[in-house]
Design a protein around this motif. Structure first.
Motif, PDB file in Angstrom:
ATOM      1  N   GLU A   1      -9.819  12.708  -5.999  1.00 55.04           N
ATOM      2  CA  GLU A   1     -10.832  12.030  -5.182  1.00 55.04           C
ATOM      3  C   GLU A   1     -12.229  12.624  -5.347  1.00 55.04           C
ATOM      4  OE1 GLU A   1     -10.331   9.251  -4.272  1.00 55.04           O
ATOM      5  OE2 GLU A   1      -8.166   9.061  -4.009  1.00 55.04           O
TER       6      GLU A   1
ATOM      7  N   TYR B   1     -13.242  14.084  -0.059  1.00 52.13           N
ATOM      8  CA  TYR B   1     -13.930  13.150  -0.956  1.00 52.13           C
ATOM      9  C   TYR B   1     -15.347  13.633  -1.284  1.00 52.13           C
ATOM     10  CZ  TYR B   1     -10.524   9.299  -0.844  1.00 52.13           C
ATOM     11  OH  TYR B   1      -9.418   8.513  -1.012  1.00 52.13           O
TER      12      TYR B   1
ATOM     13  N   GLU C   1      -0.041   4.642  -1.334  1.00 49.51           N
ATOM     14  CA  GLU C   1      -0.612   5.965  -1.137  1.00 49.51           C
ATOM     15  C   GLU C   1      -0.775   6.185   0.362  1.00 49.51           C
ATOM     16  OE1 GLU C   1      -4.400   6.790  -2.984  1.00 49.51           O
ATOM     17  OE2 GLU C   1      -4.200   8.925  -2.588  1.00 49.51           O
TER      18      GLU C   1
ATOM     19  N   GLU D   1      -6.242   2.313  -6.065  1.00 49.25           N
ATOM     20  CA  GLU D   1      -6.286   2.320  -7.530  1.00 49.25           C
ATOM     21  C   GLU D   1      -4.949   2.104  -8.225  1.00 49.25           C
ATOM     22  OE1 GLU D   1      -6.766   5.094  -5.532  1.00 49.25           O
ATOM     23  OE2 GLU D   1      -5.812   6.858  -6.414  1.00 49.25           O
TER      24      GLU D   1
ATOM     25  N   HIS E   1     -15.256   3.148  -8.580  1.00 46.70           N
ATOM     26  CA  HIS E   1     -14.395   4.243  -8.126  1.00 46.70           C
ATOM     27  C   HIS E   1     -12.929   3.955  -8.468  1.00 46.70           C
ATOM     28  CE1 HIS E   1     -13.248   7.531  -5.289  1.00 46.70           C
ATOM     29  NE2 HIS E   1     -12.165   6.788  -5.157  1.00 46.70           N
ATOM     30  N   GLU E   2     -12.457   2.792  -8.102  1.00 44.01           N
ATOM     31  CA  GLU E   2     -11.035   2.483  -8.354  1.00 44.01           C
ATOM     32  C   GLU E   2     -10.768   2.391  -9.848  1.00 44.01           C
ATOM     33  OE1 GLU E   2      -9.435   2.970  -5.771  1.00 44.01           O
ATOM     34  OE2 GLU E   2     -11.100   2.705  -4.372  1.00 44.01           O
TER      35      GLU E   2
ATOM     36  N   GLN F   1       0.885  -1.172   0.000  1.00 52.17           N
ATOM     37  CA  GLN F   1       0.000   0.000   0.000  1.00 52.17           C
ATOM     38  C   GLN F   1       0.919   1.217   0.000  1.00 52.17           C
ATOM     39  OE1 GLN F   1      -3.096   0.832  -0.611  1.00 52.17           O
ATOM     40  NE2 GLN F   1      -2.324   2.912  -0.404  1.00 52.17           N
TER      41      GLN F   1
HETATM   42  N1  PHE Z   1      -6.956   6.363  -3.073  1.00 55.90           N
HETATM   43  C1  PHE Z   1      -7.816   5.412  -2.448  1.00 55.90           C
HETATM   44  C2  PHE Z   1      -9.201   5.659  -3.043  1.00 55.90           C
HETATM   45  O1  PHE Z   1      -9.778   6.680  -2.924  1.00 55.90           O
HETATM   46  C3  PHE Z   1      -7.945   5.540  -0.983  1.00 55.90           C
HETATM   47  C4  PHE Z   1      -6.732   5.184  -0.195  1.00 55.90           C
HETATM   48  C5  PHE Z   1      -5.944   6.163   0.347  1.00 55.90           C
HETATM   49  C6  PHE Z   1      -6.392   3.874  -0.004  1.00 55.90           C
HETATM   50  C7  PHE Z   1      -4.833   5.864   1.094  1.00 55.90           C
HETATM   51  C8  PHE Z   1      -5.293   3.548   0.734  1.00 55.90           C
HETATM   52  C9  PHE Z   1      -4.512   4.540   1.291  1.00 55.90           C
HETATM   53  O2  PHE Z   1      -9.745   4.896  -3.710  1.00 55.90           O
END
Ligand code: PHE
Ligand code: ZN
Length: 848
Positions: free
Chosen positions: A312, A373, A121, A256, A289-290, A119
């Motif tokens: 987002e 978001y 992000e 994503e 979304h993804e 992971q």
């Molecule tokens: N970017 C992901 C989403 O909005 C969310 C996310 C953020 C997942 C940080 C993991 C860590 O779909």
């Protein structure tokens, strides 16, 4: 302990990267405790950069070796990376060692149930190797994975597969936060898709053996999303493979990563016996979304993390539109607004309020918020309404044309719409900069057949923002005459000043204005309407959102009156529900939503808004009394609906059947207040799907008489992690009055309370937070229990701990005793030795 005094990062201090990356090649030699990561990166000095040495981010890495252009070097190791003088163009090589098995934070490379996953992000890549870990540094990646595990995945397309290794290449430039790697003993549910450009794409959903028969709905959602993005935005998929992996231990919903989306298993796996209609709808929305991020996020990414809403907000808006198209726009809009109010309005009204584009942060993980978001998505919806659908599409086309392959800002985003329409969006941009929920007061009168609308806007002070300027507020307006006919079809007015007057010909002197139709702007509307006016709108508004909203306002007012004046349930409201229950011409899903009362937390906020101090016990008692009154008054009609809405045939998660189940179960929930639980017990025994099973169980839990059923449920599902999450959550969140606290206190001792798993932690500790009367129990025991567990989780998983501190964000609403108890719990967290930067930032903001 991390840095002693964590520094705030500021938008105003943004600097271009000193070096750009042209190509990345990584080799992973996987090992649970000693994974070796070899990187070869070609760097080139950025002519627009600030100059200076090469600085790379790195956290928790053991550097084995580093070289520049083949010559070994000894970089200066810093607390959060390294630094070394470097020429203008060179190849960097490094070998580092990391320990995935010890990684409990679930950020970087970690292990979940024997599988390796990543992971990255927002800033997880720096836990994998040294790199300029910022979204405006984009490069193509080639990844070699060495492991004996059968399935080895990374971003892009597969290049080579041999004995004990696999090579992947992602030709699209991407920032490091979109990197992903998975290795494990997995099986695929596979399918295919042909894009509008004629590309044949292999689709795989990878899960642990045994789960492969629960992937069909996610796969179907993926294919529908791919088609929808082609139709609605002209965007096709751009690789030959699209992989989704389900993991059990995940901090968020899903991620994503380019060509390799990683999902929390709960948003992938579904079967009729194990997942509810709501689960199916969420899976559809999150898969979409993804997938949609492939264009809004991946092909065009963010320049820096302050621009998070660029990807987002837009992607949420896209997934909401998709779900509306696939199901029902009216129902989807009501659900989205309920969520927006429950989470974003709540955030905006408290100490954590921040602009959709924040201007500073200490830990970026703390800014994946409802504001970024959901309010971010509302802004896009307003923009589309203001410029119209065609201009919106034109602007989006321009955005993709102009910025493909770039890392962008909100200014870039707004500029394409200015260029496409010639409209100045400077005032509109305030929606990104000013925190707080605007309040719009509306005074209406009719003179000589003209509806006169006096509108005024104000925006409350929020942390760091004492003064606010007026925003552009698009309000969709209509009017309904006393006889129920619509005398003003929807028109949009733009409120741009502090106060403005608008006039409409309505041809009658007795009509009620329907304002903010479709919830066209995310504002709190103060409109003085009588109960009779509201009942008129509930019965006759042509706008489904405002029809629902009228009923909701009636319910809220009636409940607030009951709580404040200890009065009886309002007959007007109870009567107005008659047609909602029985009018078969209306969509069952809509009727189910209209029958539900505002939540305890909604009522606490409503009381706060009317300058009263919410008493959690009184709120809970009033809701129960109201439900009993509705059930008593309409028992016959509810019983008829309960029978009429029975769905026959095999389970189908589509909107039609789900709507019927929702209405039937709303009736069941009310009827349980008057039938001693007979219907619910029978339904529980007979249910062949999780929706009906859980609805029956939750109705019984509220009567306090669900012991047998809870035991039976446990015995049947004890080996199913996702279903057991429901078992934990439901009995805590759904317990009547303060009893959820004792249930939670008991369940933290349960052997299946695997608190290191974020889903399980949320289904126990988070569920207590969702039980308003129990979390806010007068004893302070709810606050204390949550604090105990947050303190325990923090050293292992700061990200999930920090997110869950938001349970406390409303402490200022309550009486002094409760405030003191909540503050004591927060201070106890704050003074914990070695508290993470994540949690410490949140707690100090909440304490204010
Ligand atoms: N970017 C992901 C989403 O909005 C969310 C996310 C953020 C997942 C940080 C993991 C860590 O779909
Ligand atoms: Zn997203």
């Amino acid at each position: 302990m991390k840095d002693a005094a964590p520094r705030a990062i500021r938008l105003s201090e943004y600097q271009n990267p000193a070096f750009l990356v042209q190509d990345v090649s990584l080799t992973f030699r996987l090992d649970p405790h000693a994974t070796r990561v070899f990187s070869r990166i070609s760097f080139r000095r950025n002519p627009e950069g600030p100059g200076g040495p090469l600085r790379l981010d790195g956290e928790g890495l053991r550097l084995i070796r580093a070289a520049i252009d083949g010559t070994e070097v000894q970089p200066k190791i810093l607390p959060a990376g390294l630094e070394i003088d470097a020429p203008d163009a060179f190849t960097w090589e490094a070998e580092v060692q990391i320990d995935p098995k010890a990684n409990t934070a679930l950020e970087g490379l970690y292990m979940s149930n024997g599988m390796y996953c990543t992971q990255c992000e927002a800033e997880g890549f720096r836990k994998i190797t040294y790199y300029p870990d910022r979204p405006d540094v984009m490069a193509p990646f080639e990844v070699r994975i060495e492991s004996e595990l059968p399935v080895l995945l990374s971003n892009g397309d597969p290049v080579e597969r041999g004995d004990g290794y696999a090579v992947w290449r992602d030709p699209w430039k991407k920032p490091a936060y979109l990197f992903a790697l998975v290795a494990g003993d997995l099986v695929a549910h596979s399918n295919g898709f042909t894009t509008m450009e004629g590309r044949e794409v292999a689709l795989n959903i990878w899960v642990r053996p045994g789960d492969e028969d629960r992937c069909a709905y996610a796969m179907d959602s993926l294919k529908r999303s791919m088609r929808w993005d082609e139709d609605a935005y002209g965007r096709a998929y751009d690789l030959d493979v699209f992989n989704i992996v389900a993991v059990d231990d995940f901090n968020m919903g899903a991620m994503e990563n380019k060509g390799l989306n990683i999902f929390n298993a709960r948003y992938v796996l579904a079967s009729p016996e194990t997942a509810t209609d709501a689960d199916y709808a969420r899976i559809e929305a999150i898969v979409a979304h993804e997938y949609f991020h492939n264009w809004t996020g991946n092909r065009i990414t963010c320049r820096d993390w302050f621009q998070l809403c660029l990807k987002e907000g837009l992607t949420v808006f896209r997934d909401q539109t998709f779900s509306g198209d696939e199901r029902s726009h009216a129902v989807k809009r009501i659900e989205d607004v309920q969520m927006l109010r429950a989470r974003q309005f709540r955030e905006d009204a408290g100490p954590l309020a921040h602009p959709v584009r924040p201007t500073s942060y200490i830990e970026i993980n703390n800014f994946y918020t409802a504001t970024v978001y959901e309010k971010g998505a509302e802004i896009i919806g307003m923009l589309r309404r203001l410029i119209g659908e065609d201009a919106y599409r034109e602007g989006c086309d321009l955005y993709f044309d102009r910025h493909d392959g770039q890392a962008c800002t909100i200014e870039d985003w707004l500029k394409v719409f200015e260029d496409a329409t010639g409209r100045d969006l400077a005032q509109f941009a305030r929606w990104y900069a000013q925190a707080g929920t605007p309040r719009v007061t509306a005074e209406t009168r009719i003179e000589g057949g003209t509806l006169i609308l006096d509108l005024a806007q104000s925006l409350p002070a929020t942390p760091g923002q004492p003064e606010k300027a007026p925003q552009v507020i698009p309000l969709a307006i209509g009017a309904i005459a006393r006889d129920g006919t619509e005398v003003l079809p929807t028109a949009v007015v733009e409120l741009t000043e502090t106060a403005q007057t608008f006039r409409f010909e309505v041809g009658t002197d007795d009509a009620v204005a329907s304002i903010n139709r479709g919830f066209s702007a995310p504002v709190i509307l103060d409109q003085t309407l009588s109960a009779a006016d509201r009942a008129l709108l509930l019965a006759h508004d042509t706008d489904p959102f405002n029809k629902w909203e009228a009923g909701r306002a009636l319910a809220r007012t009636a409940l607030v009156d009951m709580i404040v004046q200890s009065g009886a349930p309002d007959r007007h409201f109870v009567d107005a529900l008659g047609p909602v229950i029985s009018d078969n011409a209306q969509d069952p899903a809509f009727r189910a939503l209209a029958l539900a009362l505002p939540s305890d937390d909604d009522l606490a906020q409503a009381l706060t808004d009317s300058n009263a101090t919410p008493d959690p016990d009184a709120i809970d008692a009033a809701r129960t009394r109201m439900q009993t009154a509705v059930a008593t008054a309409h028992e016959g009609a509810l019983d008829a609906v309960y029978d009429a809405m029975k769905v026959s045939g095999p389970y189908n998660p589509d909107a039609t059947d789900a709507g019927r189940r929702a209405l039937r179960n709303a009736a069941l929930s009310l009827l349980t207040h008057v039938d001693g639980g007979d219907r619910a017990r029978a339904q529980f025994a007979a249910a062949d799907n999780m929706t009906d099973c859980l609805a029956a169980l939750s109705a019984l839990i509220r009567t306090g008489q669900a012991e047998t059923e809870l035991q039976a449920f446990h015995d049947r599902w004890q080996n199913d992690r996702l279903v057991m999450d429901k078992w934990f959550a439901l009995q805590i969140a759904g317990a009547p009055g303060e009893t959820g606290l004792a249930v939670a206190q008991r369940l933290v001792e349960h052997p299946a309370f695997d608190w290191k798993n974020p889903n399980r932690f949320r289904s126990v500790i988070g569920a207590l937070g969702m039980n308003h009367a129990s979390f806010h129990a007068r004893s302070g025991g709810g606050y204390a229990l949550v604090a105990d567990w947050l303190i325990r989780l923090d050293p292992l998983n700061p990200q999930t701990t920090a997110r869950m501190t938001t349970l406390f964000e409303t402490w200022h609403r309550y009486d002094v005793d409760r405030q003191d108890q909540a503050k004591a719990a927060l201070r106890r967290i704050q003074s914990t030795e070695g508290l993470s930067r994540d949690t410490s930032e949140m707690v100090s903001r909440i304490l204010g």
